[in-house]
Design a protein around this motif. Structure first.
Motif, PDB file in Angstrom:
ATOM      1  N   VAL A  44       0.829  -1.206   0.000  1.00 47.99           N
ATOM      2  CA  VAL A  44       0.000   0.000   0.000  1.00 47.99           C
ATOM      3  C   VAL A  44       0.862   1.253   0.000  1.00 47.99           C
ATOM      4  CG1 VAL A  44      -1.771   1.301   1.227  1.00 47.99           C
ATOM      5  CG2 VAL A  44      -1.875  -1.198   1.181  1.00 47.99           C
ATOM      6  N   VAL A  45       0.676   2.089  -1.034  1.00 51.23           N
ATOM      7  CA  VAL A  45       1.426   3.333  -1.184  1.00 51.23           C
ATOM      8  C   VAL A  45       0.443   4.497  -1.025  1.00 51.23           C
ATOM      9  CG1 VAL A  45       2.941   4.682  -2.673  1.00 51.23           C
ATOM     10  CG2 VAL A  45       2.944   2.172  -2.833  1.00 51.23           C
ATOM     11  N   PRO A  46       0.571   5.297   0.039  1.00 47.56           N
ATOM     12  CA  PRO A  46      -0.400   6.363   0.285  1.00 47.56           C
ATOM     13  C   PRO A  46      -0.146   7.628  -0.522  1.00 47.56           C
ATOM     14  CG  PRO A  46       1.178   6.293   2.074  1.00 47.56           C
ATOM     15  CD  PRO A  46       1.547   5.174   1.133  1.00 47.56           C
ATOM     16  N   HIS A  47      -1.238   8.300  -0.887  1.00 47.52           N
ATOM     17  CA  HIS A  47      -1.187   9.611  -1.536  1.00 47.52           C
ATOM     18  C   HIS A  47      -2.354  10.428  -0.992  1.00 47.52           C
ATOM     19  CE1 HIS A  47       1.432   7.956  -4.799  1.00 47.52           C
ATOM     20  NE2 HIS A  47       0.690   6.876  -4.615  1.00 47.52           N
ATOM     21  N   GLN A  48      -2.194  11.738  -0.974  1.00 49.67           N
ATOM     22  CA  GLN A  48      -3.279  12.614  -0.556  1.00 49.67           C
ATOM     23  C   GLN A  48      -3.834  13.380  -1.744  1.00 49.67           C
ATOM     24  OE1 GLN A  48      -1.113  14.264   3.234  1.00 49.67           O
ATOM     25  NE2 GLN A  48      -3.315  14.605   3.521  1.00 49.67           N
ATOM     26  N   PHE A  49      -5.155  13.602  -1.720  1.00 46.12           N
ATOM     27  CA  PHE A  49      -5.793  14.423  -2.744  1.00 46.12           C
ATOM     28  C   PHE A  49      -7.089  14.974  -2.173  1.00 46.12           C
ATOM     29  CE2 PHE A  49      -8.586  10.892  -3.128  1.00 46.12           C
ATOM     30  CZ  PHE A  49      -9.708  11.304  -3.838  1.00 46.12           C
ATOM     31  N   ASP A  50      -7.587  16.031  -2.799  1.00 39.11           N
ATOM     32  CA  ASP A  50      -8.865  16.636  -2.430  1.00 39.11           C
ATOM     33  C   ASP A  50      -9.779  16.535  -3.638  1.00 39.11           C
ATOM     34  OD1 ASP A  50     -11.027  18.318  -1.855  1.00 39.11           O
ATOM     35  OD2 ASP A  50      -9.805  19.715  -0.707  1.00 39.11           O
ATOM     36  N   LEU A  51     -10.932  15.911  -3.468  1.00 43.41           N
ATOM     37  CA  LEU A  51     -11.838  15.661  -4.582  1.00 43.41           C
ATOM     38  C   LEU A  51     -12.306  16.950  -5.249  1.00 43.41           C
ATOM     39  CD1 LEU A  51     -13.119  13.174  -5.956  1.00 43.41           C
ATOM     40  CD2 LEU A  51     -15.081  13.447  -4.435  1.00 43.41           C
ATOM     41  N   ARG A  52     -12.304  18.049  -4.505  1.00 42.44           N
ATOM     42  CA  ARG A  52     -12.746  19.335  -5.054  1.00 42.44           C
ATOM     43  C   ARG A  52     -11.590  20.127  -5.683  1.00 42.44           C
ATOM     44  NH1 ARG A  52     -17.741  21.362  -3.251  1.00 42.44           N
ATOM     45  NH2 ARG A  52     -18.779  20.112  -1.644  1.00 42.44           N
ATOM     46  N   ILE A  57      -5.533  16.315  -7.611  1.00 39.34           N
ATOM     47  CA  ILE A  57      -5.747  15.044  -8.309  1.00 39.34           C
ATOM     48  C   ILE A  57      -4.651  14.834  -9.343  1.00 39.34           C
ATOM     49  CG2 ILE A  57      -7.289  13.800  -9.875  1.00 39.34           C
ATOM     50  CD1 ILE A  57      -9.629  15.282  -8.480  1.00 39.34           C
ATOM     51  N   ALA A  58      -4.362  15.877 -10.110  1.00 35.88           N
ATOM     52  CA  ALA A  58      -3.309  15.786 -11.128  1.00 35.88           C
ATOM     53  C   ALA A  58      -1.965  15.484 -10.486  1.00 35.88           C
ATOM     54  CB  ALA A  58      -3.244  17.087 -11.923  1.00 35.88           C
ATOM     55  N   ALA A  59      -1.684  16.132  -9.351  1.00 33.18           N
ATOM     56  CA  ALA A  59      -0.406  15.921  -8.672  1.00 33.18           C
ATOM     57  C   ALA A  59      -0.297  14.496  -8.138  1.00 33.18           C
ATOM     58  CB  ALA A  59      -0.251  16.923  -7.530  1.00 33.18           C
TER      59      ALA A  59
END
Length: 236
Positions: A44-52, A57-59
């Motif tokens: 499992v490799v974690p990433h953060q994003f904000d749906l709004r 998301i691109a990053a």
């Protein structure tokens, strides 16, 4: 070895999907994307994003790097953060509430699709799936109510039907679908479980297993469909 990504990996279904995929021998990496950090664990490799926030998301997609064989968008909202909704009558409709539902249930997943489609492989099978709902079916709507949630999920279904058509022109082995997970015992559905027979109320793990079984059997001919947890097609 397959590379997978789960958007919404901190939610009930998303977390279950992440765990199940990480346990598979044919899976090498599971990229777990969520607004709150997910703990790195083995595959499992974690990433953060904000749906709004489309830039986030691109990053996150750029951070994943390489191609993805399976992408599941396990995000969604039924009740707003202020506790209101879903609407029981047209009298409860409001522009702000509707915009909120569409931002989370349709626009966010569309933004994810925009950035993950370029990293799906062209030379082998790939699947892009988003969690939808049976109540997003226009033809199956016999009770009314839940206006914004129904409409936003119907929009999600149409978006995926449209992108599936376009995807077929460049990725002949790819599949893009929306999935109905059944009634799942999560905070999202908990206020609305009264009257649901126990045998039809799934744990997140059971729902995730059903969904992965459905995904395993998908062919390009079913791309663009709304498919239930038991593998049956749901009419739009």
């Amino acid at each position: 070895m397959k590379r997978c990504a789960i958007f919404g990996a901190s939610g009930g279904i998303g977390a279950a999907l992440t765990t199940l995929l990480a346990a598979r021998e044919d899976v090498g990496e599971v990229h777990a994307l969520a607004r709150s950090p997910v703990t790195a664990n083995g595959k499992v490799v974690p990433h953060q994003f904000d749906l709004r926030d489309e830039a986030s998301i691109a990053a996150a997609c750029a951070d994943i790097g390489g191609t993805l064989d399976l992408v599941i968008i396990a995000t969604g909202r039924l009740v707003r953060q202020d506790g209101t909704g879903p609407e029981k009558s047209w009298r409860a409709l409001g522009a702000e509430g509707m915009a909120d539902m569409f931002a989370i249930n349709a626009i966010g997943p569309a933004s994810i699709a925009r950035h993950v489609l370029p990293i799906l492989p062209r030379d082998r099978r790939a699947v892009l799936a988003a969690i939808s709902a049976r109540v997003g079916s226009i033809s199956d709507n016999r009770l009314g109510g839940w206006h914004s949630y129904r409409a936003s999920k119907a929009a999600l279904n149409m978006l995926f039907r449209t992108l599936a058509i376009e995807l077929s022109r460049s990725h002949s082995q790819a599949v893009a679908v929306t999935l109905h997970p059944g009634t799942v015992d999560t905070p999202l559905s908990r206020p609305f479980q009264r009257g649901v027979p126990p045998e039809k109320l799934f744990t997140p793990e059971r729902s995730a297993r059903h969904l992965l079984d459905v995904i395993e059997g998908l062919t390009p001919e079913r791309s663009g469909n709304l498919i239930a947890w038991d593998g049956s097609d749901i009419a739009f």
